[in-house]
Design a protein around this motif. Structure first.
Motif, PDB file in Angstrom:
ATOM      1  N   LEU A 190       0.829  -1.205   0.000  1.00  0.00           N
ATOM      2  CA  LEU A 190       0.000   0.000   0.000  1.00  0.00           C
ATOM      3  C   LEU A 190       0.864   1.256   0.000  1.00  0.00           C
ATOM      4  O   LEU A 190       1.986   1.243   0.528  1.00  0.00           O
ATOM      5  CB  LEU A 190      -0.899   0.017   1.237  1.00  0.00           C
ATOM      6  CG  LEU A 190      -1.954  -1.075   1.341  1.00  0.00           C
ATOM      7  CD1 LEU A 190      -2.655  -1.003   2.693  1.00  0.00           C
ATOM      8  CD2 LEU A 190      -2.968  -0.960   0.224  1.00  0.00           C
ATOM      9  N   PRO A 191       0.343   2.344  -0.535  1.00  0.00           N
ATOM     10  CA  PRO A 191       1.066   3.622  -0.428  1.00  0.00           C
ATOM     11  C   PRO A 191       1.218   4.012   1.043  1.00  0.00           C
ATOM     12  O   PRO A 191       0.389   3.649   1.886  1.00  0.00           O
ATOM     13  CB  PRO A 191       0.159   4.621  -1.159  1.00  0.00           C
ATOM     14  CG  PRO A 191      -0.797   3.811  -1.949  1.00  0.00           C
ATOM     15  CD  PRO A 191      -0.883   2.462  -1.312  1.00  0.00           C
TER      16      PRO A 191
ATOM     17  N   HIS B 173      -0.554   4.170   6.744  1.00  0.00           N
ATOM     18  CA  HIS B 173      -0.677   4.817   8.059  1.00  0.00           C
ATOM     19  C   HIS B 173      -2.144   5.055   8.424  1.00  0.00           C
ATOM     20  O   HIS B 173      -2.518   4.922   9.591  1.00  0.00           O
ATOM     21  CB  HIS B 173       0.109   6.124   8.090  1.00  0.00           C
ATOM     22  CG  HIS B 173       1.590   5.919   8.123  1.00  0.00           C
ATOM     23  ND1 HIS B 173       2.224   5.314   9.173  1.00  0.00           N
ATOM     24  CD2 HIS B 173       2.555   6.223   7.224  1.00  0.00           C
ATOM     25  CE1 HIS B 173       3.521   5.260   8.930  1.00  0.00           C
ATOM     26  NE2 HIS B 173       3.741   5.799   7.746  1.00  0.00           N
ATOM     27  N   GLY B 174      -2.975   5.391   7.435  1.00  0.00           N
ATOM     28  CA  GLY B 174      -4.411   5.542   7.699  1.00  0.00           C
ATOM     29  C   GLY B 174      -5.043   4.240   8.153  1.00  0.00           C
ATOM     30  O   GLY B 174      -5.836   4.206   9.095  1.00  0.00           O
TER      31      GLY B 174
ATOM     32  N   ALA C  74       0.346   9.920   8.531  1.00  0.00           N
ATOM     33  CA  ALA C  74      -0.549   9.908   7.373  1.00  0.00           C
ATOM     34  C   ALA C  74      -0.770  11.311   6.828  1.00  0.00           C
ATOM     35  O   ALA C  74      -0.932  11.497   5.618  1.00  0.00           O
ATOM     36  CB  ALA C  74      -1.886   9.277   7.746  1.00  0.00           C
ATOM     37  N   PHE C  75      -0.748  12.304   7.709  1.00  0.00           N
ATOM     38  CA  PHE C  75      -1.038  13.664   7.275  1.00  0.00           C
ATOM     39  C   PHE C  75       0.165  14.588   7.352  1.00  0.00           C
ATOM     40  O   PHE C  75       0.014  15.808   7.309  1.00  0.00           O
ATOM     41  CB  PHE C  75      -2.211  14.235   8.081  1.00  0.00           C
ATOM     42  CG  PHE C  75      -3.475  13.479   7.833  1.00  0.00           C
ATOM     43  CD1 PHE C  75      -4.144  13.594   6.631  1.00  0.00           C
ATOM     44  CD2 PHE C  75      -3.983  12.611   8.788  1.00  0.00           C
ATOM     45  CE1 PHE C  75      -5.304  12.884   6.383  1.00  0.00           C
ATOM     46  CE2 PHE C  75      -5.142  11.897   8.553  1.00  0.00           C
ATOM     47  CZ  PHE C  75      -5.802  12.036   7.344  1.00  0.00           C
TER      48      PHE C  75
ATOM     49  N   ASN D 192       5.537  12.848   3.618  1.00  0.00           N
ATOM     50  CA  ASN D 192       5.236  11.519   4.123  1.00  0.00           C
ATOM     51  C   ASN D 192       6.319  10.497   3.793  1.00  0.00           C
ATOM     52  O   ASN D 192       6.224   9.359   4.192  1.00  0.00           O
ATOM     53  CB  ASN D 192       3.879  11.053   3.571  1.00  0.00           C
ATOM     54  CG  ASN D 192       3.246  10.006   4.443  1.00  0.00           C
ATOM     55  OD1 ASN D 192       3.603   9.899   5.610  1.00  0.00           O
ATOM     56  ND2 ASN D 192       2.340   9.242   3.892  1.00  0.00           N
ATOM     57  N   SER D 193       7.348  10.887   3.078  1.00  0.00           N
ATOM     58  CA  SER D 193       8.399   9.931   2.736  1.00  0.00           C
ATOM     59  C   SER D 193       9.318   9.671   3.915  1.00  0.00           C
ATOM     60  O   SER D 193       9.953   8.643   3.990  1.00  0.00           O
ATOM     61  CB  SER D 193       9.207  10.432   1.543  1.00  0.00           C
ATOM     62  OG  SER D 193       9.842  11.663   1.890  1.00  0.00           O
TER      63      SER D 193
END
Length: 186
Positions: free
Chosen positions: A97-98, A103-104, A175-176, A180-181
């Motif tokens: 998953l991305p 994280h979500g 996640a936010f 995010n890398s």
């Protein structure tokens, strides 16, 4: 990097006074768990020695082991293991998953897990209070109030619940996060 090294640390690390305090609690509970493991080893070795060498086994080793040491080992290390990212997971789909979606999903799964372990902590503490109010004692080699052994599970589950919530916050932040890398939240 080996697979163990890759999965041995959490992908995020929320900071703040609550997180730092929880980290100290997790570490202390894990040290108590490790101490219980060493005590169990010494107790069993002592019992084997006295049984087969001296023909006079030490009484109460099995009772202490099953009533106190084993529950402390299990429930004392659960929260620390979650802090280290060491619980078993199936990563085939999850790892594909991305990052943001992973994280979500982590937030949702950790909140569900925290709810489950909060329910276990509540139920186990209710059982411990019931045993205390009725004056129940253990049976077997050791006679002690049953509440002394029943209180171990709710403490461990409560610590795990708090750790899951803290890690859910970390997942939420990750996640936010604007970038995010990066793996950790500082």
């Amino acid at each position: 990097m080996s697979e163990f090294e890759e999965n041995s640390a959490p992908e995020f690390e929320p900071t703040g006074p609550v997180s730092r305090t929880m980290k100290k609690l997790d570490t202390a509970a894990n040290m108590i768990s490790r101490t219980a493991l060493v005590l169990m080893l010494l107790a069993v070795l002592t019992q084997v020695f006295t049984r087969y060498i001296l023909n006079d086994p030490v009484q109460g080793v099995i009772g202490i082991t099953e009533l106190y040491l084993m529950p402390i080992i299990v429930f004392g290390s659960m929260s620390y293991l979650e802090m280290q990212g060491g619980h078993v997971r199936v990563g085939i789909l999850y790892d594909a998953l991305p990052n943001r979606l992973r994280h979500g999903l982590g937030v949702v799964l950790r909140i569900i897990s925290a709810s489950f372990f909060a329910l276990v902590a509540y139920t186990a503490s209710d059982e411990a209070l019931n045993a205390y109010s009725r004056g129940y004692f253990t049976s077997g080699d050791i006679e002690a109030p049953l509440v002394t052994t029943l209180i171990i599970a709710p403490i461990g589950c409560a610590l795990l619940t708090l750790r899951l919530l803290i890690n859910a916050v970390g997942d939420w932040q990750a996640a936010f996060a604007p970038d995010n890398s990066a793996g950790g939240i500082k």
